[in-house]
Design an enzyme around this catalytic site. Structure first.
Site, PDB file in Angstrom:
ATOM      1  CD  GLU A   4       7.457  14.256   9.413  1.00  0.00           C
ATOM      2  OE1 GLU A   4       6.593  14.043  10.284  1.00  0.00           O
ATOM      3  OE2 GLU A   4       8.345  15.103   9.536  1.00  0.00           O
TER       4      GLU A   4
ATOM      5  CB  THR B 256      -0.933  -0.002   1.228  1.00  0.00           C
ATOM      6  OG1 THR B 256      -1.766  -1.158   1.169  1.00  0.00           O
ATOM      7  CG2 THR B 256      -1.801   1.240   1.245  1.00  0.00           C
ATOM      8  CB  VAL B 257       3.233   2.689   2.473  1.00  0.00           C
ATOM      9  CG1 VAL B 257       4.108   3.938   2.568  1.00  0.00           C
ATOM     10  CG2 VAL B 257       2.169   2.724   3.568  1.00  0.00           C
TER      11      VAL B 257
ATOM     12  CB  VAL C 284       4.835   9.543  14.402  1.00  0.00           C
ATOM     13  CG1 VAL C 284       3.863  10.043  15.461  1.00  0.00           C
ATOM     14  CG2 VAL C 284       6.074   8.956  15.062  1.00  0.00           C
TER      15      VAL C 284
ATOM     16  N   GLY D  47       1.475   9.444   9.850  1.00  0.00           N
ATOM     17  CA  GLY D  47       1.111   9.329   8.443  1.00  0.00           C
ATOM     18  C   GLY D  47       1.533  10.577   7.697  1.00  0.00           C
TER      19      GLY D  47
ATOM     20  CE  LYS E 224       1.143   5.215  14.302  1.00  0.00           C
ATOM     21  NZ  LYS E 224      -0.236   5.384  13.792  1.00  0.00           N
TER      22      LYS E 224
ATOM     23  CG  ASP F 152      -0.402   1.998  15.431  1.00  0.00           C
ATOM     24  OD1 ASP F 152       0.390   1.674  14.547  1.00  0.00           O
ATOM     25  OD2 ASP F 152      -0.968   3.111  15.466  1.00  0.00           O
TER      26      ASP F 152
ATOM     27  CE  LYS G  82       2.229   1.471  13.330  1.00  0.00           C
ATOM     28  NZ  LYS G  82       2.074   1.424  11.857  1.00  0.00           N
TER      29      LYS G  82
END
Length: 401
Positions: free
Chosen positions: A124, A11-12, A127, A129, A200, A196, A100
Site C-alpha cells: 500500500e 526514515t520509514v 505508491v 505514501g 508508481k 519515481d 516502489k
C-alpha cells in the site's frame, strides 16, 4: 501474539516502529491479536535508541525465526531487498513494503511466491505514501472496469511546480530551496526526471488491467524544461501545470505515460499543491473518484505500511487476493497517442507555425518575442513532425479529461 520484524531502520522503518508503538491499543484491536516488534534489521547501531535492544545486523536471525510471521521491508532499492523479501516469502512470512522500485520491478513474481507459500506481499505504501489507493483498487472498486487513472504521484515535483507558479520563480531556484528544506534529494534526478512517478503509475496500471505493465516501457518526461514563462501562459489560459502519471484504456488499446500537463483550474487535480499527492480513478459505472493526501513522509508512509501489517495479521494462513499476473502488457506506442498541445515559438516563426499547424488558437500572455498557440487534437508522431519543421521553444500537453 504476532511477532513482527522491521528490515531497515531509516526514515520509514523508524516511522513504522513509532506508529505500532504509539497506536498499539488501536492496532492490536484491529488486528484481533497483539503485535510485537521482535527485531529491527540494520547495518548500524543505535546507542540510546528506545529500541536498541531489538537491533540485529544479520538477516538470518529474522528469516530463520519461526515466530516471526510478518516483516516490514523499508530498506528501499533492489539489493538486498529483493533477495531478503523473496526468502522471507518462501519461508511463509508475509512482507509489507514501501519499496516502489522493488514492487514495480518484481511485483508479480513476489505476489506469486507469497501465494504459493500461503502468505502475502502487500505494498500500500509504495505508491501514494499515506494515501489509500492500492486497497481501493484491489477491494473497493472490484465491481468496476477501471479505464483511466490519473495522478500527481511525486511530492517533490509538485512542490517545485507549486512554488514556480505562486512566486514566478525559476526551476533551478525552487529546486535548490526544495533541497534545503529536505523535500528534494541532493541528487534529485529520480523525482525531477519523472522516474519515481513512472514506477508508481506502472504499479497502478498493472492493478488496473491485472497484468504486468513494465515501467521501462512507459514514456517518461520530467519537469526540467518547465519555466516561469510557461506559467504565465498557463495563467492566461486559466490553467496550471502538473506532472501527471496517467494510464488509459481506449478502444481496446492501453497506454501509460508520465509528463507535465496543462490542466484547467476546474480540474480537481489543479487544487493539489505543495507536497500533496492525489489520484483520480475512472470506472465505467462509478465514474470519477479521487484519493488525496500526503504522498510521502515518515509517518504517512509508515501508517500505510502498518495498515498492511494489520491486514496480514487478520489473514494469517490465508491469501489476500491481488490481481496482477506476470504476463506483460503491450503498450500502445507513444507515437499513436493523441493530445492537444500548447506550443511556444519565436515571433518570427508565427507565419510558418500557422502554415504547418493550420487552424490554431493564439494565446497571449504579454511575453515579448514569442507566438504561442494551442493545436487541435493530433497524434504525438504528427505533432513531432510538424514541430520539427517549425522549431519550438517549448510544448506542453493538455489533460482535459
Amino acid at each position: 501474539m504476532i511477532q513482527v520484524a522491521v528490515m531497515g531502520y531509516g526514515t520509514v522503518g523508524s516511522g513504522v516502529v513509532e506508529v505500532i508503538e504509539k497506536n498499539k491499543e488501536e492496532i492490536n484491536k484491529k488486528s484481533n491479536e497483539a503485535l510485537n516488534i521482535k527485531y529491527i534489521l540494520d547495518l548500524r547501531d543505535f546507542p540510546g535508541d528506545p529500541y536498541e535492544d531489538k537491533i540485529v545486523h544479520d538477516v538470518e536471525v529474522i528469516l530463520n525465526d519461526p515466530e516471526v510471521q510478518i516483516i516490514c521491508e523499508t530498506m528501499g532499492g533492489l539489493k538486498p531487498a529483493y533477495e531478503f523479501t523473496k526468502r522471507a516469502l518462501m519461508n511463509g512470512k508475509s512482507v509489507c513494503t514501501s519499496n516502489k522500485e522493488l514492487v514495480a520491478t518484481h511485483g508479480p513474481e513476489l505476489i506469486r511466491i507469497a501465494h504459493e507459500h500461503t502468505c502475502n506481499y502487500l505494498f500500500e505504501a509504495s505508491v501514494g505514501g499515506g494515501i489509500p489507493i492500492i486497497r481501493p483498487l484491489n477491494y473497493s472498486l472490484t465491481a468496476e472496469k477501471i479505464d483511466a487513472i490519473t495522478g500527481i504521484l511525486n511530492g517533490t515535483t509538485n512542490y517545485i511546480l507549486t512554488k514556480m507558479e505562486s512566486e514566478g520563480a525559476a526551476f533551478e531556484e525552487v529546486l535548490k530551496e526544495a533541497q534545503e528544506k529536505g523535500y528534494a534529494e541532493r541528487n534529485p534526478e529520480a523525482d525531477i526526471e519523472g522516474y519515481d512517478a513512472c514506477r508508481k503509475i506502472a504499479i497502478l496500471s498493472s492493478l488496473m488491467c491485472g497484468k504486468n505493465v513494465r515501467y521501462q516501457d512507459i514514456y517518461t518526461e520530467g519537469i526540467t524544461k518547465i519555466t516561469a514563462t510557461d506559467f504565465k501562459y498557463a495563467k492566461a489560459m486559466d490553467c496550471t501545470i502538473k506532472l501527471l502519471g496517467l494510464s488509459r484504456e481506449e478502444n481496446g488499446r492501453f497506454y501509460a505515460m508520465v509528463s507535465p500537463f496543462l490542466i484547467p483550474k476546474s480540474h480537481p487535480l489543479s487544487m493539489v499543491n505543495d507536497v500533496f499527492n492525489a489520484v483520480c480513478v475512472h470506472g465505467n459505472m462509478l465514474g470519477d473518484s479521487m484519493y488525496y493526501g500526503r504522498g510521502a513522509g515518515k509517518l504517512p508512509t509508515a501508517s500505510a505500511v502498518v495498515s498492511d501489517v494489520i491486514d496480514c495479521a487478520r489473514h494469517i494462513g490465508k491469501i489476500i487476493t491481488c490481481f496482477w499476473d506476470a504476463e506483460n502488457v503491450k503498450l500502445t506506442s507513444i507515437d499513436e497517442v493523441e493530445h492537444t498541445f500548447f506550443v511556444r515559438v519565436k515571433k518570427d516563426r508565427e507565419q510558418k507555425a500557422k502554415e504547418i499547424f493550420g487552424d490554431v488558437k493564439e494565446v497571449t500572455a504579454g511575453v515579448d518575442g514569442e507566438f504561442a498557440f494551442v493545436t487541435g487534437r493530433m497524434s504525438e508522431k504528427e505533432f513531432n513532425e510538424k514541430a520539427e519543421k517549425v522549431g519550438v521553444i517549448n510544448r506542453i500537453r493538455f489533460e482535459l479529461a
